[in-house]
Write an enzyme that holds these catalytic residues in place. Sequence first.
Site, PDB file in Angstrom:
ATOM      1  N   TRP A 196       0.857  -1.192   0.000  1.00 45.26           N
ATOM      2  CA  TRP A 196       0.000   0.000   0.000  1.00 45.26           C
ATOM      3  C   TRP A 196       0.888   1.236   0.000  1.00 45.26           C
ATOM      4  O   TRP A 196       1.578   1.489   0.976  1.00 45.26           O
ATOM      5  CB  TRP A 196      -0.858  -0.099   1.279  1.00 45.26           C
ATOM      6  CG  TRP A 196      -1.702   1.066   1.644  1.00 45.26           C
ATOM      7  CD1 TRP A 196      -2.026   2.148   0.881  1.00 45.26           C
ATOM      8  CD2 TRP A 196      -2.363   1.262   2.915  1.00 45.26           C
ATOM      9  NE1 TRP A 196      -2.845   2.995   1.584  1.00 45.26           N
ATOM     10  CE2 TRP A 196      -3.068   2.479   2.837  1.00 45.26           C
ATOM     11  CE3 TRP A 196      -2.432   0.523   4.100  1.00 45.26           C
ATOM     12  CZ2 TRP A 196      -3.821   2.976   3.904  1.00 45.26           C
ATOM     13  CZ3 TRP A 196      -3.173   1.014   5.149  1.00 45.26           C
ATOM     14  CH2 TRP A 196      -3.866   2.222   5.046  1.00 45.26           C
ATOM     15  N   HIS A 197       0.912   1.966  -1.121  1.00 43.70           N
ATOM     16  CA  HIS A 197       1.758   3.163  -1.102  1.00 43.70           C
ATOM     17  C   HIS A 197       1.369   4.258  -2.082  1.00 43.70           C
ATOM     18  O   HIS A 197       1.956   5.331  -2.062  1.00 43.70           O
ATOM     19  CB  HIS A 197       3.214   2.784  -1.395  1.00 43.70           C
ATOM     20  CG  HIS A 197       3.463   2.436  -2.833  1.00 43.70           C
ATOM     21  ND1 HIS A 197       3.186   1.207  -3.352  1.00 43.70           N
ATOM     22  CD2 HIS A 197       3.927   3.173  -3.868  1.00 43.70           C
ATOM     23  CE1 HIS A 197       3.480   1.200  -4.636  1.00 43.70           C
ATOM     24  NE2 HIS A 197       3.923   2.373  -4.990  1.00 43.70           N
ATOM     25  N   ARG A 198       0.403   4.017  -2.946  1.00 46.99           N
ATOM     26  CA  ARG A 198       0.173   4.998  -4.010  1.00 46.99           C
ATOM     27  C   ARG A 198      -0.399   6.303  -3.456  1.00 46.99           C
ATOM     28  O   ARG A 198      -1.171   6.293  -2.493  1.00 46.99           O
ATOM     29  CB  ARG A 198      -0.784   4.402  -5.057  1.00 46.99           C
ATOM     30  CG  ARG A 198      -0.203   3.198  -5.764  1.00 46.99           C
ATOM     31  CD  ARG A 198       0.902   3.549  -6.731  1.00 46.99           C
ATOM     32  NE  ARG A 198       0.352   4.029  -7.957  1.00 46.99           N
ATOM     33  CZ  ARG A 198       0.034   3.252  -9.000  1.00 46.99           C
ATOM     34  NH1 ARG A 198       0.261   1.956  -8.968  1.00 46.99           N
ATOM     35  NH2 ARG A 198      -0.474   3.772 -10.092  1.00 46.99           N
TER      36      ARG A 198
END
Length: 360
Positions: A196-198
């Site tokens: 999870w990083h966008r």
Amino acid sequence: MITHIVGNRPQFIKLAPLYHELEKAGYEQNIIHSGQHYDENMSDVFFEELGIPAPEVNLLAGGGSHAQMTAKTMVGLEQELLDRKPELVILYGDTNTTLAGAVTAAKLCIPIAHVEAGPRVHDKENPEECNRIVTDHLSDILFCPDAVSMENLQREGLGHLAHITGDIMYDTYLSIAKKASGGQDASDEEIVVMTWHRQENTADRERMESILRLVERLECKVVCPLHPRTRKCLEAYGLLERAEAIANFEIIEPVGYVEMVTLMNRAKMILTDSGGVSKESSYAGAKCLFMLELDVWEDLVRDGWIHKFNPQDEESVAEALRFAAVAERVRPEERPRYYGDGHAAEKMIKALEEGGLIGK
Ligand code: UD1
Ligand code: UDP
């Protein structure tokens, strides 16, 4: 001299096979690191595990806004490229490092090869889309991971520069899968692997909360090597403790690639917003819930391998949970195969040689 310009995690993973193949073929090469990713477990670990030599120079351009990071990389790169005068630069993927490399090299009239050319999400609010479009249009040769990427480039009038080589990340995956402990061990607890990083999923508190609520509702342990950006955003929104308190949620530090492949190879499902991880899910045999409604890997979406959803829409979440409830590991012979044969690097070198862009 061939210069590779890299700066973040997925780029190190894409660089490794091409670097090794070029080395085997006897080419002189060097690596410039923008410094976009700088933590040990976001950068050094990949050089060590994948046997890539240390970069000749690190531009220390990490952190800051898009413009700050891109500009700092461009300023540093310009001098390095003027000093080195490479015959070719090789750029990877769609990050700010890629964009900075493309603009800087093009203006110095240095030929550019772009690895992972052609994917389009058809939304210019997505920062990676801007980087991809500019890079593809400034490059002299384009390496597509799949047929969809080639079609996108053809529509933009770039088909004559493009080659379908397959996904270079599959080359890396195959080489590392041998070292990682593979497959599901009967003693292993079932897990969902999450990344999870966008920007779209970290820039807004409510969006982050809705993702945490989804994790809570998954009836399975969720192992999440947490990107530093996401950790910082959870902290800033006062959500980190809440996340850590979720009983089925195991937050760990970002892992090296060997451990990542080990995790994916035992996952029953992958929950992610990563372009790379969503595609790798098909190599690892775990279907993918994708936390954005962008156009990603269209063949996998059409096949129902990737299910896209909106974490902020209850109906969409309900559908995602139904997908998760029936997800189970898929045998190798039943996995989709759209991304080549694991020999992308060799095909790239052949195309570069035939195109006269490199030669001994
Ligand atoms: C970048 C890319 C994205 C890619 C991702 C791969 C752009 C626009 N985005 O996003 O396309 O999917 O890399 O992981 O280029 N940070 C650290 N330590 C690090 C790296 C980052 O603490 O080693 C923190 C910093 O606070 C930094 C923030 O994370 O400001 C965001 O990093 P950045 O490189 O801007 O974006 P990513 O989300 O990593
Ligand atoms: N990855 C990794 N360790 C992690 C998370 C991801 O090695 O803790 C790998 C992942 O398997 C994939 C690549 O990093 O090969 C993807 O990077 P990321 O998701 O950061 O970027 P994106 O693909 O979205 O650009």
